[in-house]
Design an enzyme around this catalytic site. Sequence first.
Site, PDB file in Angstrom:
ATOM      1  N   HIS A  25       0.859  -1.185   0.000  1.00  8.69           N
ATOM      2  CA  HIS A  25       0.000   0.000   0.000  1.00  8.69           C
ATOM      3  C   HIS A  25       0.895   1.235   0.000  1.00  8.69           C
ATOM      4  O   HIS A  25       2.132   1.125  -0.060  1.00  8.69           O
ATOM      5  CB  HIS A  25      -0.950  -0.034   1.202  1.00  8.69           C
ATOM      6  CG  HIS A  25      -0.281  -0.270   2.516  1.00  8.69           C
ATOM      7  ND1 HIS A  25       0.609   0.620   3.071  1.00  8.69           N
ATOM      8  CD2 HIS A  25      -0.335  -1.325   3.383  1.00  8.69           C
ATOM      9  CE1 HIS A  25       1.038   0.160   4.223  1.00  8.69           C
ATOM     10  NE2 HIS A  25       0.497  -1.035   4.439  1.00  8.69           N
ATOM     11  N   GLY A  27       1.868   3.147   2.202  1.00  9.16           N
ATOM     12  CA  GLY A  27       2.891   3.184   3.255  1.00  9.16           C
ATOM     13  C   GLY A  27       4.186   2.541   2.763  1.00  9.16           C
ATOM     14  O   GLY A  27       5.288   3.072   2.965  1.00  9.16           O
ATOM     15  N   HIS A  28       4.059   1.394   2.098  1.00  9.68           N
ATOM     16  CA  HIS A  28       5.251   0.735   1.545  1.00  9.68           C
ATOM     17  C   HIS A  28       5.908   1.627   0.483  1.00  9.68           C
ATOM     18  O   HIS A  28       7.132   1.715   0.403  1.00  9.68           O
ATOM     19  CB  HIS A  28       4.884  -0.608   0.911  1.00  9.68           C
ATOM     20  CG  HIS A  28       4.343  -1.614   1.889  1.00  9.68           C
ATOM     21  ND1 HIS A  28       3.025  -2.022   1.891  1.00  9.68           N
ATOM     22  CD2 HIS A  28       4.951  -2.291   2.899  1.00  9.68           C
ATOM     23  CE1 HIS A  28       2.843  -2.914   2.852  1.00  9.68           C
ATOM     24  NE2 HIS A  28       3.986  -3.094   3.489  1.00  9.68           N
ATOM     25  N   GLN A 144       9.325  -2.622  16.282  1.00 15.47           N
ATOM     26  CA  GLN A 144      10.044  -3.450  15.305  1.00 15.47           C
ATOM     27  C   GLN A 144      11.266  -2.694  14.759  1.00 15.47           C
ATOM     28  O   GLN A 144      12.357  -3.257  14.643  1.00 15.47           O
ATOM     29  CB  GLN A 144       9.112  -3.825  14.156  1.00 15.47           C
ATOM     30  CG  GLN A 144       9.829  -4.373  12.933  1.00 15.47           C
ATOM     31  CD  GLN A 144       8.880  -4.886  11.870  1.00 15.47           C
ATOM     32  OE1 GLN A 144       8.417  -6.012  11.976  1.00 15.47           O
ATOM     33  NE2 GLN A 144       8.585  -4.098  10.863  1.00 15.47           N
ATOM     34  N   VAL A 167       2.141   6.513   7.180  1.00 19.01           N
ATOM     35  CA  VAL A 167       1.221   7.123   6.212  1.00 19.01           C
ATOM     36  C   VAL A 167      -0.198   6.861   6.712  1.00 19.01           C
ATOM     37  O   VAL A 167      -0.528   5.732   7.110  1.00 19.01           O
ATOM     38  CB  VAL A 167       1.423   6.536   4.793  1.00 19.01           C
ATOM     39  CG1 VAL A 167       0.418   7.140   3.810  1.00 19.01           C
ATOM     40  CG2 VAL A 167       2.850   6.791   4.320  1.00 19.01           C
ATOM     41  N   LEU A 175      -2.191   3.428   7.639  1.00 13.76           N
ATOM     42  CA  LEU A 175      -2.252   2.373   6.615  1.00 13.76           C
ATOM     43  C   LEU A 175      -1.624   1.097   7.162  1.00 13.76           C
ATOM     44  O   LEU A 175      -0.593   1.127   7.827  1.00 13.76           O
ATOM     45  CB  LEU A 175      -1.502   2.803   5.346  1.00 13.76           C
ATOM     46  CG  LEU A 175      -2.070   3.974   4.565  1.00 13.76           C
ATOM     47  CD1 LEU A 175      -1.466   4.012   3.154  1.00 13.76           C
ATOM     48  CD2 LEU A 175      -3.582   3.925   4.463  1.00 13.76           C
ATOM     49  N   ARG A 178      -3.380  -5.051   7.122  1.00 15.88           N
ATOM     50  CA  ARG A 178      -4.495  -5.715   7.831  1.00 15.88           C
ATOM     51  C   ARG A 178      -5.793  -4.919   7.746  1.00 15.88           C
ATOM     52  O   ARG A 178      -6.853  -5.432   8.105  1.00 15.88           O
ATOM     53  CB  ARG A 178      -4.120  -5.979   9.290  1.00 15.88           C
ATOM     54  CG  ARG A 178      -3.044  -7.050   9.434  1.00 15.88           C
ATOM     55  CD  ARG A 178      -2.798  -7.465  10.874  1.00 15.88           C
ATOM     56  NE  ARG A 178      -2.032  -8.689  10.958  1.00 15.88           N
ATOM     57  CZ  ARG A 178      -0.700  -8.751  11.120  1.00 15.88           C
ATOM     58  NH1 ARG A 178       0.004  -7.643  11.212  1.00 15.88           N
ATOM     59  NH2 ARG A 178      -0.091  -9.920  11.181  1.00 15.88           N
TER      60      ARG A 178
HETATM   61  O1  PAF Z   1       6.879  -5.187   8.883  1.00 17.59           O
HETATM   62  C1  PAF Z   1       6.838  -6.198   8.156  1.00 17.59           C
HETATM   63  O2  PAF Z   1       6.201  -6.221   7.110  1.00 17.59           O
HETATM   64  C2  PAF Z   1       7.582  -7.443   8.587  1.00 17.59           C
HETATM   65  O3  PAF Z   1       7.590  -7.576   9.970  1.00 17.59           O
HETATM   66  C3  PAF Z   1       9.021  -7.523   8.021  1.00 17.59           C
HETATM   67  C4  PAF Z   1       9.882  -6.388   8.546  1.00 17.59           C
HETATM   68  C5  PAF Z   1       8.978  -7.470   6.497  1.00 17.59           C
HETATM   69  C6  PAF Z   1       9.680  -8.835   8.439  1.00 17.59           C
HETATM   70  O4  PAF Z   1       8.958  -9.938   7.983  1.00 17.59           O
END
Ligand code: PAF
Length: 271
Positions: A25, A27-28, A144, A167, A175, A178
């Site tokens: 999305h 955000g990516h 994370q 985002v 975003l 899920r």
């Molecule tokens: O944030 C994510 O999408 C996942 O935790 C990641 C960093 C790709 C690791 O699988």
Amino acid sequence: MLTASRRWRRDGKSIGLVPTMGALHAGHLSLVERARLENELVVVSVFVNPIQFGPNEDLERYPRDWNHDFKMLEAAEVDAVYRPSVMAMYPPEASTRVRVGGLTDTLEGAARPGHFEGVATVVTKLFAAVEPDRAYFGQKDAQQAAVVNRLSRDLDLGVEIRVVPTVREPDGLALSSRNVYLSAEERHAALAISAALREAAGAYASGERDQARLRARLAARLALEPLVKPEYAELVDPATFRKPGTLAVIAAKVGKTRLIDNHDLEKPFPG
Ligand code: PAF
């Protein structure tokens, strides 16, 4: 992938890696854009990492749509996509796991036992395969990002970790892959999460510094939505993820969907 990134390294090109689990999305794409600004080559990995899901989590139903992802990555003109199979990543004899201490004891680490071990293990493997100079993670998964930063430093992986702002939809919803699980009613209820963060940021900007009162504000706003069941709504230190602090963090179930979001109260809430 191995061959390509070795060649790029040999040619002295800088590589930015955006690790994802697909279901891409905007955000990516913001991670890809930032990687593009700071590197000559951008690699995106797409891998739904089974070992970071608990036994009662959503591994089976996690959204997977390679056609959609491929189109987005093509339009974003990324230089390479690394999309390994589960068997290639975790052959039956593989028995190594990477565990980051301390940072992983609280919040998401406490709520999802084994989750960060799964993340740290896969990220270590992705870094080994792609050999990036920099890797890009979203602020939405703040803990994370901190865990991966610690990992890269502790194991001298030499990868700079960059954290990119969350985002949001115009109405404030962060975003997340899920979000596709949410019904219209749940999506509306989920707005309580960003609204709670916005209200706490407003209170902080007006001078409120009492941790208990700020926490109560988060809880009170979440409580207005019966469909939202908070797992935690805390204020933690953004470096240690322990109380007290200015990073407001929320995890909540909305129907069957677990969402997380956060905001550092020292900054104005966007929008
Ligand atoms: O944030 C994510 O999408 C996942 O935790 C990641 C960093 C790709 C690791 O699988």
